[in-house]
Design a protein around this motif. Structure first.
Motif, short mmCIF file in Angstrom:
data_model
loop_
_atom_site.label_atom_id
_atom_site.label_comp_id
_atom_site.label_asym_id
_atom_site.label_seq_id
_atom_site.Cartn_x
_atom_site.Cartn_y
_atom_site.Cartn_z
N ALA A 141 1.13 -3.49 18.66
CA ALA A 141 2.31 -2.64 18.51
C ALA A 141 2.22 -1.76 17.26
N THR A 142 1.37 -2.15 16.31
CA THR A 142 1.24 -1.38 15.07
C THR A 142 -0.09 -0.64 14.97
N ALA A 143 -0.87 -0.61 16.04
CA ALA A 143 -2.24 -0.07 16.00
C ALA A 143 -2.30 1.35 15.44
N ASP A 144 -1.33 2.20 15.77
CA ASP A 144 -1.38 3.59 15.30
C ASP A 144 -0.88 3.73 13.86
N ARG A 145 -0.47 2.61 13.26
CA ARG A 145 0.03 2.64 11.88
C ARG A 145 -0.78 1.76 10.94
N GLU A 146 -1.88 1.18 11.44
CA GLU A 146 -2.58 0.22 10.59
C GLU A 146 -4.04 0.59 10.31
N ILE A 147 -4.50 0.07 9.19
CA ILE A 147 -5.89 0.17 8.77
C ILE A 147 -6.37 -1.25 8.51
N VAL A 148 -7.52 -1.60 9.06
CA VAL A 148 -8.09 -2.93 8.84
C VAL A 148 -9.50 -2.73 8.28
N ILE A 149 -9.74 -3.32 7.13
CA ILE A 149 -11.04 -3.23 6.47
C ILE A 149 -11.47 -4.65 6.12
N SER A 150 -12.73 -4.98 6.40
CA SER A 150 -13.21 -6.31 6.05
C SER A 150 -14.60 -6.22 5.43
N ARG A 151 -14.96 -7.29 4.75
CA ARG A 151 -16.26 -7.32 4.08
C ARG A 151 -16.64 -8.78 3.82
N ILE A 152 -17.91 -9.05 3.89
CA ILE A 152 -18.44 -10.35 3.48
C ILE A 152 -18.86 -10.20 2.01
N ASN A 167 8.42 4.85 1.34
CA ASN A 167 7.14 5.01 2.04
C ASN A 167 6.16 3.88 1.74
N ALA A 168 6.63 2.82 1.08
CA ALA A 168 5.75 1.70 0.74
C ALA A 168 5.17 1.10 2.02
N PHE A 169 3.96 0.58 1.91
CA PHE A 169 3.30 -0.04 3.05
C PHE A 169 3.03 -1.50 2.77
N GLU A 170 2.85 -2.27 3.84
CA GLU A 170 2.59 -3.70 3.73
C GLU A 170 1.10 -3.96 3.92
N SER A 171 0.57 -4.87 3.13
CA SER A 171 -0.82 -5.30 3.29
C SER A 171 -0.89 -6.81 3.30
N PHE A 182 1.47 0.83 7.79
CA PHE A 182 2.34 1.86 7.23
C PHE A 182 3.65 1.92 8.01
N PRO A 183 4.74 2.37 7.36
CA PRO A 183 6.03 2.44 8.06
C PRO A 183 6.03 3.38 9.26
N THR A 184 5.22 4.46 9.20
CA THR A 184 5.18 5.42 10.31
C THR A 184 3.74 5.85 10.56
N GLU A 208 2.87 8.90 10.82
CA GLU A 208 2.66 10.06 9.96
C GLU A 208 2.17 9.64 8.57
N LEU A 209 2.76 8.58 8.02
CA LEU A 209 2.31 8.10 6.71
C LEU A 209 0.90 7.52 6.79
N HIS A 210 0.59 6.85 7.89
CA HIS A 210 -0.77 6.35 8.13
C HIS A 210 -1.75 7.51 8.14
N ASP A 211 -1.43 8.53 8.94
CA ASP A 211 -2.33 9.67 9.09
C ASP A 211 -2.52 10.40 7.77
N GLU A 212 -1.45 10.54 6.99
CA GLU A 212 -1.56 11.19 5.68
C GLU A 212 -2.47 10.37 4.75
#
Length: 168
Positions: free
Chosen positions: A13-24, A105-109, A128-130, A132-136
């Motif tokens: 439900a949040t796919a268009d507003r999220e960024i997922v980054i991982s690393r070993i 415009n704060a985002f959750e991580s 991100f809340p929206t 648009e904020l994700h894309d920015e």
């Protein structure tokens, strides 16, 4: 990602507003977690390549805050503020990140730290809340590459601690 009965990927439900980054990271989970919890560590590696950090206030506890300035390599200062919303040492940190307290415009991580043999798999999931904020964040501030660089700086920092510890 889960799949539906038809075998197609189910979209979050949040796919268009999220960024997922991982690393070993080639260091024990407790050390990688500590690098996030102690300001003397955070200030040495936080941010993308070429950035430095000045901390104005830091209290690592649920409801505590980290008030800091990130200094870009071009001389631009970025006012930043984080409040910790959940802490489960050494597994998970949840936070709210904006320019200041009350930023609309704060985002959750959510950061998770999982053992991977002698190494640690860290995942940073930001919502991100929206859209648009994700894309920015992605287009204007290069958030994906910046996040990768930040985790790269963390990896280099804790790997150096492990190396120095082995020499002692």
């Amino acid at each position: 990602m889960s799949t539906t009965e038809q075998g197609t990927p189910e979209r979050s439900a949040t796919a268009d507003r999220e960024i997922v980054i991982s690393r070993i990271i080639d260091a024990p989970r407790e050390l990688v977690f500590e690098a996030f919890t102690d300001v003397r560590h955070l200030s040495r590696w936080w941010g993308p390549e070429g950035f430095t950090t000045t901390t104005r206030a830091f209290e690592f506890r649920v409801g505590g805050q980290w008030d800091f300035v990130m200094h870009g390599p071009d001389g631009t200062d970025y006012q930043e503020w984080i409040t910790w919303t959940e802490l489960t040492p050494p597994e998970r940190i949840a936070l709210l990140h904006g320019e200041s307290r009350g930023d609309p415009n704060a985002f959750e991580s959510v950061l998770t730290f999982a053992p991977d043999g002698a190494a640690t798999r860290i995942e940073m999931r930001t919502v991100f809340p929206t859209k648009e904020l994700h894309d920015e964040a992605v287009e204007k501030y290069h958030a994906i590459e910046g996040g990768r660089q930040t985790l790269g700086n963390l990896a280099a920092y804790v790997t150096e601690i492990v190396r120095k510890g082995a020499e002692d």
